[in-house]
Design an enzyme around this catalytic site. Sequence first.
Site, mmCIF file in Angstrom:
data_model
loop_
_atom_site.group_PDB
_atom_site.id
_atom_site.type_symbol
_atom_site.label_atom_id
_atom_site.label_comp_id
_atom_site.label_asym_id
_atom_site.label_seq_id
_atom_site.Cartn_x
_atom_site.Cartn_y
_atom_site.Cartn_z
ATOM 1 C CB SER A 142 32.243 25.764 35.387
ATOM 2 O OG SER A 142 33.169 25.709 36.546
ATOM 3 C CE1 TYR A 155 29.418 29.373 37.369
ATOM 4 C CE2 TYR A 155 30.280 27.434 38.536
ATOM 5 C CZ TYR A 155 30.423 28.368 37.666
ATOM 6 O OH TYR A 155 31.466 28.828 36.831
HETATM 7 N N1 LIG Z 1 37.484 32.590 36.641
HETATM 8 C C1 LIG Z 1 37.456 31.055 36.698
HETATM 9 O O1 LIG Z 1 38.326 30.621 37.378
HETATM 10 C C2 LIG Z 1 36.391 30.315 36.083
HETATM 11 C C3 LIG Z 1 36.463 29.109 36.261
HETATM 12 C C4 LIG Z 1 35.335 28.189 35.660
HETATM 13 C C5 LIG Z 1 34.473 28.967 34.964
HETATM 14 N N2 LIG Z 1 34.343 30.024 34.787
HETATM 15 C C6 LIG Z 1 33.382 30.875 33.845
HETATM 16 O O2 LIG Z 1 33.893 31.745 32.923
HETATM 17 C C7 LIG Z 1 32.886 32.698 32.688
HETATM 18 C C8 LIG Z 1 33.497 34.128 33.205
HETATM 19 O O3 LIG Z 1 33.932 33.942 34.471
HETATM 20 P P1 LIG Z 1 34.659 35.337 35.046
HETATM 21 O O4 LIG Z 1 35.785 34.773 36.106
HETATM 22 O O5 LIG Z 1 35.060 36.179 34.132
HETATM 23 O O6 LIG Z 1 33.512 35.766 35.881
HETATM 24 P P2 LIG Z 1 33.127 37.284 36.311
HETATM 25 O O7 LIG Z 1 32.011 37.493 37.567
HETATM 26 O O8 LIG Z 1 34.516 38.051 36.407
HETATM 27 O O9 LIG Z 1 32.294 37.966 35.022
HETATM 28 C C9 LIG Z 1 31.075 37.677 34.859
HETATM 29 C C10 LIG Z 1 30.373 38.783 34.013
HETATM 30 O O10 LIG Z 1 29.121 38.789 34.102
HETATM 31 C C11 LIG Z 1 28.442 39.830 34.354
HETATM 32 N N3 LIG Z 1 26.773 39.341 34.863
HETATM 33 C C12 LIG Z 1 26.424 38.749 35.919
HETATM 34 N N4 LIG Z 1 25.262 38.986 35.865
HETATM 35 C C13 LIG Z 1 24.865 39.425 35.023
HETATM 36 C C14 LIG Z 1 23.419 39.760 34.233
HETATM 37 N N5 LIG Z 1 22.551 39.573 34.988
HETATM 38 N N6 LIG Z 1 23.155 40.342 33.357
HETATM 39 C C15 LIG Z 1 24.424 41.038 32.664
HETATM 40 N N7 LIG Z 1 25.831 40.847 33.045
HETATM 41 C C16 LIG Z 1 25.872 40.046 34.018
HETATM 42 C C17 LIG Z 1 29.132 40.343 35.600
HETATM 43 O O11 LIG Z 1 28.911 41.682 35.592
HETATM 44 C C18 LIG Z 1 30.620 39.885 35.156
HETATM 45 O O12 LIG Z 1 31.179 41.231 34.301
HETATM 46 C C19 LIG Z 1 31.764 32.454 33.588
HETATM 47 O O13 LIG Z 1 30.851 31.649 32.782
HETATM 48 C C20 LIG Z 1 32.242 31.367 34.691
HETATM 49 O O14 LIG Z 1 31.091 30.700 35.012
HETATM 50 C C21 LIG Z 1 35.408 30.917 35.169
#
Ligand SMILES: NC(=O)c1ccc[n+]([C@@H]2O[C@H](COP(=O)([O-])OP(=O)(O)OC[C@H]3O[C@@H](n4cnc5c(N)ncnc54)[C@H](O)[C@@H]3O)[C@@H](O)[C@H]2O)c1
Length: 250
Positions: A142, A155
């Site tokens: 991230s 995080y």
């Molecule tokens: N969206 C952004 O702007 C952004 C920025 C930086 C990093 N990220 C990283 O990208 C990745 C995806 O992010 P996103 O925006 O799709 O987030 P999101 O919250 O939409 O998706 C995460 C998914 O993980 C699942 N999850 C959470 N806990 C769980 C558990 N205990 N068991 C099984 N599944 C579980 C959730 O149900 C969800 O569907 C993550 O690693 C996040 O840290 C996202």
Amino acid sequence: MSIRGKTILYTGAAGGLGLPATLHFLREGATVLAVDHDAAKLAALVDAAAGIDAGHLVPMRADLSDLAGFHALLSAQATALGGLDVVINNAAIYPSKPFEDYSVEDHQAVQRVNVDAGIVAVQVALPHMRAQGWGRIINIASITFYGGWANLSPYVASKGALVGLTRAWAREFGAYGVTVNALSPGAFPTDAEKIHPDPEGYTRFVLDHQSVKRRGHPGDIAAALSFLASDAAGFISGQTLNVDGGWVMH
Ligand SMILES: NC(=O)c1ccc[n+]([C@@H]2O[C@H](COP(=O)([O-])OP(=O)(O)OC[C@H]3O[C@@H](n4cnc5c(N)ncnc54)[C@H](O)[C@@H]3O)[C@@H](O)[C@H]2O)c1
């Protein structure tokens, strides 16, 4: 550059970035073992994939915070699928509050899902990758790791751990034909952002910091993941690829 025929484990596959990327992999002809604990989101992924006649979606409901349960379920599925070629450790939780309000247990709960479940995934996948002399591991980091964003200490720490594991695993698994990289997304307009009190101000903040003056979309992540998972990226390992519109430059 192709991931056709590859079997990909994608944790958190039903999330904001995971769902579109999973559909992208299916269209490219991959088998995707799509893990999520959210039944409704997993059902939406299955619906969204119904119209795609390439690839093969294998939805798997599992709570990653139950490491032993996840290990058992994943081992059984990996065996049924003949092994995992690509692991994408993407699932994450991101509670937000000042450091003083987190207990040690709060920190550990975030590490369990964001880091330890990824260790389990690699423990399960590695023997097959090693035996076939080919594998790809991609840890989702991230942009927050670079600037140490406020109120996200568990995080941010978890993402730092993933970058560390990326380097340690890359060094260790290179001899097996397995590459390990991190992909670090910038700020993508997913659901998590919708709770922001000033969406327009936040968009201005993001665009001011990015070199590319448009917001990112999930296709930007999917394309980079496809590349890292392909043969074309076989000489790249231990790296963190920033997919953030030219925000972080180191
Ligand atoms: N969206 C952004 O702007 C952004 C920025 C930086 C990093 N990220 C990283 O990208 C990745 C995806 O992010 P996103 O925006 O799709 O987030 P999101 O919250 O939409 O998706 C995460 C998914 O993980 C699942 N999850 C959470 N806990 C769980 C558990 N205990 N068991 C099984 N599944 C579980 C959730 O149900 C969800 O569907 C993550 O690693 C996040 O840290 C996202």
